[in-house]
Scaffold this motif. Structure first.
Motif, short mmCIF file in Angstrom:
data_model
loop_
_atom_site.label_atom_id
_atom_site.label_comp_id
_atom_site.label_asym_id
_atom_site.label_seq_id
_atom_site.Cartn_x
_atom_site.Cartn_y
_atom_site.Cartn_z
N SER A 70 41.60 51.28 38.86
CA SER A 70 41.27 50.58 39.84
C SER A 70 39.98 52.39 41.00
O SER A 70 39.58 52.06 42.32
CB SER A 70 42.47 51.20 40.17
OG SER A 70 43.78 49.77 40.02
N LEU A 71 40.18 53.29 40.10
CA LEU A 71 39.67 53.97 41.60
C LEU A 71 37.91 53.47 40.64
O LEU A 71 37.11 54.42 41.53
CB LEU A 71 39.65 55.75 40.63
CG LEU A 71 41.39 55.36 40.70
CD1 LEU A 71 41.20 57.30 40.15
CD2 LEU A 71 41.65 56.45 42.44
N ILE A 72 37.44 53.17 40.08
CA ILE A 72 36.19 52.83 39.00
C ILE A 72 36.26 51.95 40.57
O ILE A 72 34.88 51.63 41.14
CB ILE A 72 36.15 52.21 37.82
CG1 ILE A 72 36.55 53.25 37.46
CG2 ILE A 72 34.43 52.07 37.85
CD1 ILE A 72 36.61 53.30 35.60
N LEU A 73 36.73 51.05 40.43
CA LEU A 73 36.07 49.68 41.97
C LEU A 73 36.00 50.18 42.77
O LEU A 73 35.77 49.77 43.52
CB LEU A 73 37.73 49.06 41.88
CG LEU A 73 37.97 47.64 42.85
CD1 LEU A 73 36.60 46.52 42.20
CD2 LEU A 73 39.32 46.73 42.50
N LEU A 74 37.19 51.18 43.76
CA LEU A 74 37.37 51.38 45.27
C LEU A 74 35.44 52.18 44.75
O LEU A 74 35.33 52.52 45.97
CB LEU A 74 38.58 52.52 44.84
CG LEU A 74 38.36 53.39 46.50
CD1 LEU A 74 38.51 52.69 47.77
CD2 LEU A 74 39.43 54.53 46.52
#
Length: 230
Positions: A70-74
């Protein structure tokens, strides 16, 4: 529901360029065909990251992996909002692809682990519900936001959704210990099956045909409208 929101955020970000492709090509002074790489790159990275995350995650807590994805997507969304060059834009799309493919592989597995066996199909359906909603709403949402701000604003809106998904997962997802790590031999055994190879070719052909046409709907519609005015 947190995983469904995560899948919605991932697929929405994946599809965003479809509705704003002419704006992206104009900003970076590239052709529509070249701008289409913003869809190709995440597709390639997703194809690599989906089996990759299963192979290299080992016995890592699945909750941690989901949060990192999720952090990589952000990060991918935020990089797109400030990308000064087309190369950096493609880098942001590569990050989205890594998160997307791995989340598809890991999110479903985690969803099934969180519920009783008889409710596994409902958990999987919830995650796929986020995917379906994103496929229907993602492109219109991006086009609407871009119309009132810019195509970078559309990626900022996607970043807001990614933040919501990440916070929700951080707050409510429990620890999900790995059961049995996937080995490379498992993939080798799967690919050795004739039915599996046929399925892989079929899926690749279907998605290639789908995205080859779908990606360029906006430029084609704009060209048609221009010709009609002439």
């Amino acid at each position: 529901m947190s995983l469904a929101l995560g899948s919605f955020a991932s697929v929405t970000t994946e599809f965003l360029p479809v509705g704003i492709l002419p704006d992206i090509s104009k900003t970076f002074a590239v052709t529509s065909g070249t701008a289409g790489l913003t869809m190709t790159v995440p597709g390639i990275m997703a194809a690599l990251s989906a089996p990759g995350v299963m192979l290299f995650s080992g016995r890592t807590d699945r909750r941690k992996i989901v949060l990192w994805l999720s952090l990589i997507l952000l990060a991918g969304c935020l990089v797109a909002t400030i990308a000064p060059t087309f190369a950096i834009m493609l880098l942001s799309r590569a990050l989205v692809g890594v998160s997307l493919g791995a989340f598809w592989a890991m999110g479903l597995a985690v969803a099934v682990e969180l519920v009783a066996k008889e409710k596994a199909h409902k958990a999987a359906a919830a995650v796929f519900g986020g995917v379906t909603a994103a496929m229907i709403l993602g492109v219109p949402m991006g086009s609407l936001v871009a119309e009132h701000s810019s195509w970078r604003g559309a990626f900022m809106a996607a970043a807001v959704i990614a933040v919501a998904a990440c916070v929700m997962q951080w707050k409510v997802l429990p620890s999900v210990p790995a059961q049995s790590p996937v080995q490379f031999a498992d993939f080798k055994a799967f690919v050795s099956l004739p039915e599996a190879r046929k399925s892989i070719v079929m899926v690749a052909a279907v998605f290639a045909a789908h995205f080859a046409a779908y990606t360029y709907l906006t430029p084609l519609c704009m060209k048609r409208a221009f010709l009609q005015r002439l």
